[in-house]
Scaffold this active site. Structure first.
Site, PDB file in Angstrom:
ATOM      1  N   ASP A 199       0.860  -1.186   0.000  1.00 49.19           N
ATOM      2  CA  ASP A 199       0.000   0.000   0.000  1.00 49.19           C
ATOM      3  C   ASP A 199       0.896   1.235   0.000  1.00 49.19           C
ATOM      4  OD1 ASP A 199      -3.241   0.132   1.314  1.00 49.19           O
ATOM      5  OD2 ASP A 199      -2.135   1.938   0.760  1.00 49.19           O
ATOM      6  N   THR A 256      -4.661   6.457   0.534  1.00 50.66           N
ATOM      7  CA  THR A 256      -6.014   6.359   1.104  1.00 50.66           C
ATOM      8  C   THR A 256      -6.083   5.300   2.197  1.00 50.66           C
ATOM      9  OG1 THR A 256      -6.772   4.800  -0.580  1.00 50.66           O
ATOM     10  CG2 THR A 256      -7.101   7.121  -1.053  1.00 50.66           C
ATOM     11  N   TYR A 283       8.354  -5.513  -7.279  1.00 51.32           N
ATOM     12  CA  TYR A 283       9.269  -6.652  -7.155  1.00 51.32           C
ATOM     13  C   TYR A 283       8.983  -7.392  -5.851  1.00 51.32           C
ATOM     14  CZ  TYR A 283      13.293  -9.574  -6.550  1.00 51.32           C
ATOM     15  OH  TYR A 283      14.076 -10.680  -6.345  1.00 51.32           O
ATOM     16  N   SER A 334      -6.712   1.317  -4.899  1.00 45.33           N
ATOM     17  CA  SER A 334      -7.330   2.430  -5.639  1.00 45.33           C
ATOM     18  C   SER A 334      -8.067   3.355  -4.675  1.00 45.33           C
ATOM     19  CB  SER A 334      -8.362   1.924  -6.661  1.00 45.33           C
ATOM     20  OG  SER A 334      -8.941   3.020  -7.352  1.00 45.33           O
ATOM     21  N   TYR A 367     -12.362   7.088 -12.435  1.00 45.45           N
ATOM     22  CA  TYR A 367     -12.502   5.835 -11.682  1.00 45.45           C
ATOM     23  C   TYR A 367     -13.200   4.765 -12.536  1.00 45.45           C
ATOM     24  CZ  TYR A 367     -13.765   2.730  -7.757  1.00 45.45           C
ATOM     25  OH  TYR A 367     -13.920   1.656  -6.911  1.00 45.45           O
ATOM     26  N   TYR A 392      -5.021 -10.663 -20.243  1.00 46.33           N
ATOM     27  CA  TYR A 392      -3.992 -11.540 -19.657  1.00 46.33           C
ATOM     28  C   TYR A 392      -4.506 -12.974 -19.532  1.00 46.33           C
ATOM     29  CZ  TYR A 392      -0.043  -8.527 -18.652  1.00 46.33           C
ATOM     30  OH  TYR A 392       1.070  -7.743 -18.782  1.00 46.33           O
ATOM     31  N   THR A 442     -20.238  -1.017  -0.002  1.00 51.15           N
ATOM     32  CA  THR A 442     -19.910  -1.848   1.160  1.00 51.15           C
ATOM     33  C   THR A 442     -19.573  -0.924   2.322  1.00 51.15           C
ATOM     34  OG1 THR A 442     -19.022  -3.483  -0.351  1.00 51.15           O
ATOM     35  CG2 THR A 442     -18.381  -3.708   1.943  1.00 51.15           C
ATOM     36  N   ARG A 495     -17.617   9.534   1.819  1.00 49.38           N
ATOM     37  CA  ARG A 495     -18.701   8.675   1.356  1.00 49.38           C
ATOM     38  C   ARG A 495     -19.863   8.716   2.337  1.00 49.38           C
ATOM     39  NH1 ARG A 495     -15.823   3.409  -1.078  1.00 49.38           N
ATOM     40  NH2 ARG A 495     -14.324   3.895   0.546  1.00 49.38           N
TER      41      ARG A 495
HETATM   42  N1  UDP Z   1     -24.461  11.138  -0.310  1.00 46.69           N
HETATM   43  C1  UDP Z   1     -25.247  11.949   0.491  1.00 46.69           C
HETATM   44  N2  UDP Z   1     -24.660  12.599   1.532  1.00 46.69           N
HETATM   45  C2  UDP Z   1     -23.346  12.484   1.848  1.00 46.69           C
HETATM   46  C3  UDP Z   1     -22.536  11.636   1.046  1.00 46.69           C
HETATM   47  C4  UDP Z   1     -23.123  10.990  -0.035  1.00 46.69           C
HETATM   48  O1  UDP Z   1     -26.459  12.088   0.254  1.00 46.69           O
HETATM   49  O2  UDP Z   1     -22.911  13.121   2.831  1.00 46.69           O
HETATM   50  C5  UDP Z   1     -25.089  10.393  -1.413  1.00 46.69           C
HETATM   51  C6  UDP Z   1     -24.394  10.534  -2.757  1.00 46.69           C
HETATM   52  O3  UDP Z   1     -24.876  11.657  -3.479  1.00 46.69           O
HETATM   53  C7  UDP Z   1     -24.761   9.226  -3.438  1.00 46.69           C
HETATM   54  C8  UDP Z   1     -24.902   8.234  -2.287  1.00 46.69           C
HETATM   55  O4  UDP Z   1     -25.021   9.019  -1.108  1.00 46.69           O
HETATM   56  O5  UDP Z   1     -25.994   9.343  -4.105  1.00 46.69           O
HETATM   57  C9  UDP Z   1     -23.718   7.289  -2.134  1.00 46.69           C
HETATM   58  O6  UDP Z   1     -22.540   8.058  -2.189  1.00 46.69           O
HETATM   59  P1  UDP Z   1     -21.093   7.515  -1.842  1.00 46.69           P
HETATM   60  O7  UDP Z   1     -20.188   8.715  -1.847  1.00 46.69           O
HETATM   61  O8  UDP Z   1     -21.110   6.729  -0.593  1.00 46.69           O
HETATM   62  O9  UDP Z   1     -20.646   6.540  -3.015  1.00 46.69           O
HETATM   63  P2  UDP Z   1     -21.215   6.001  -4.414  1.00 46.69           P
HETATM   64  O10 UDP Z   1     -22.226   4.974  -4.092  1.00 46.69           O
HETATM   65  O11 UDP Z   1     -21.812   7.158  -5.187  1.00 46.69           O
HETATM   66  O12 UDP Z   1     -20.000   5.458  -5.079  1.00 46.69           O
END
Ligand code: UDP
Length: 318
Positions: free
Chosen positions: A31, A35, A62, A75, A150, A164, A180, A191
């Site tokens: 790592d 992140t 390596y 990632s 992404y 591959y 998850t 998130r």
């Molecule tokens: N979201 C939200 N409030 C927050 C963070 C995210 O309403 O404080 C919403 C975001 O717009 C999305 C969903 O929650 O529709 C999930 O977002 P996340 O960032 O967890 O990841 P994603 O599923 O989009 O990859």
């Protein structure tokens, strides 16, 4: 097996380290800690069957000695508009790790005659027009929108993995991971789970982006890891969705978190909070995982949230 896990100090990578060590394998976690965090693996440091290597996987990898499996989990993964560890703030690193990092990891698997497992994502389906999403769906992705760094990196990684497999006969697997949650998610990664749980534990209103009608399906990490390990031990080369089909709107999700935490703060709607291209609905069709792996999730949302909240209590400043 002697197993290399790239992204091994991240949320899912570190849970994989725990599970594969418990299964009797020896693990090398790699790592660059952009992140991920050594906090997630500190309990493993000093074990004879565990080693941590700080390395950027888009530089040549390596590894001394035999390797039986390579699990490619490195990632950034958060689409947050503001978090410094989100992929919108790390766009070129995200493309490099998905493309060159995956190339390097596949190179290790080929050289060592090891099996290879790619952590792909529900993001390959983009803002999906098919619902729920089956593995046969090709997706609805903007190839140059802000999320493309992404989405397209992961789509490229899938293509490279299959190249591959087809060209060099590498024994590959592809898991498409849906949302998850669980202990060791990064509090500041922006998130929805760390944001809402952090806000609830501070007694603040939960920031629902847009009107909260967009949906997600949340899988508890132990269920997800179980599905991934079953896939690793299988002979399946085509992509397999792993996630929880229990779909709910973000508004319902916020209400659930406020109820489980007893947060009096309520909800604050943030009209311009959504990232461009934020999928309106997402739910995995898990028929393939059920048939091929005999897998389905077991942990209910409230049970998983209680474990997650208990973890966040230990990291949210009082
Ligand atoms: N979201 C939200 N409030 C927050 C963070 C995210 O309403 O404080 C919403 C975001 O717009 C999305 C969903 O929650 O529709 C999930 O977002 P996340 O960032 O967890 O990841 P994603 O599923 O989009 O990859």
């Amino acid at each position: 097996m002697r197993i290399l896990i790239t992204g091994g100090a991240g949320f899912l990578g570190s849970h994989l380290c725990d599970r594969l060590l418990a299964d009797g394998h020896s693990v090398i976690a790699m790592d660059n800690l952009i992140t991920g965090s050594t906090r997630n693996i500190q309990h493993l440091m000093g074990r004879e069957d565990f080693r941590f290597i700080k390395h950027n996987v888009y530089e040549y990898i390596y590894i001394d000695g035999p390797i039986d499996a390579v699990l490619n989990f490195a990632s950034p993964a958060s689409p947050s508009k503001t978090a410094p560890t989100g992929y919108l703030q790390l766009p070129i690193q995200t493309m490099k790790v998905g493309a060159i990092g995956t190339l390097n990891a596949l190179g290790v698997a080929r050289a060592k005659n090891a099996r290879f497992l790619l952590a792909s994502t529900s993001e390959v389906y983009g803002d999906p027009l098919e619902h729920p999403q089956k593995e046969t769906y090709w997706g609805h992705v903007d190839p140059n929108g802000v999320r493309s760094v992404y989405d397209e990196a992961k789509r490229f990684a899938e293509a490279l993995t299959m190249a591959y497999h087809r060209t060099h006969g590498v024994d590959t697997r592809i898991v498409r991971i849906f949302n998850t949650y669980g202990p060791r998610m990064e509090l500041g990664d922006g998130r929805v789970v760390p944001n809402f749980v952090g806000q609830a534990l501070r007694g603040e209103p939960l920031t629902v982006y847009g009107d909260g009608a967009q949906t997600r399906s949340f899988c508890y990490c132990s269920d997800l890891i179980d599905g991934i390990v079953k896939l690793l031990y299988s002979n399946e080369h085509d992509p397999v969705n792993i996630g929880n089909p229990n779909e709910l709107s973000i508004k319902e999700f916020a209400e659930t978190i406020n109820r489980v935490t007893g947060n009096p703060g309520g909800i604050q709607y943030v009209a311009d909070g959504r990232t461009q291209g934020d999928p309106q609905q997402r739910r995995p069709d898990i028929s393939r995982a059920k048939t091929i792996l005999g897998w389905e999730p077991k942990v209910g949302l409230e049970e998983g949230l209680r474990e997650t909240i208990a973890y966040f209590r230990t990291v949210v400043p009082a």
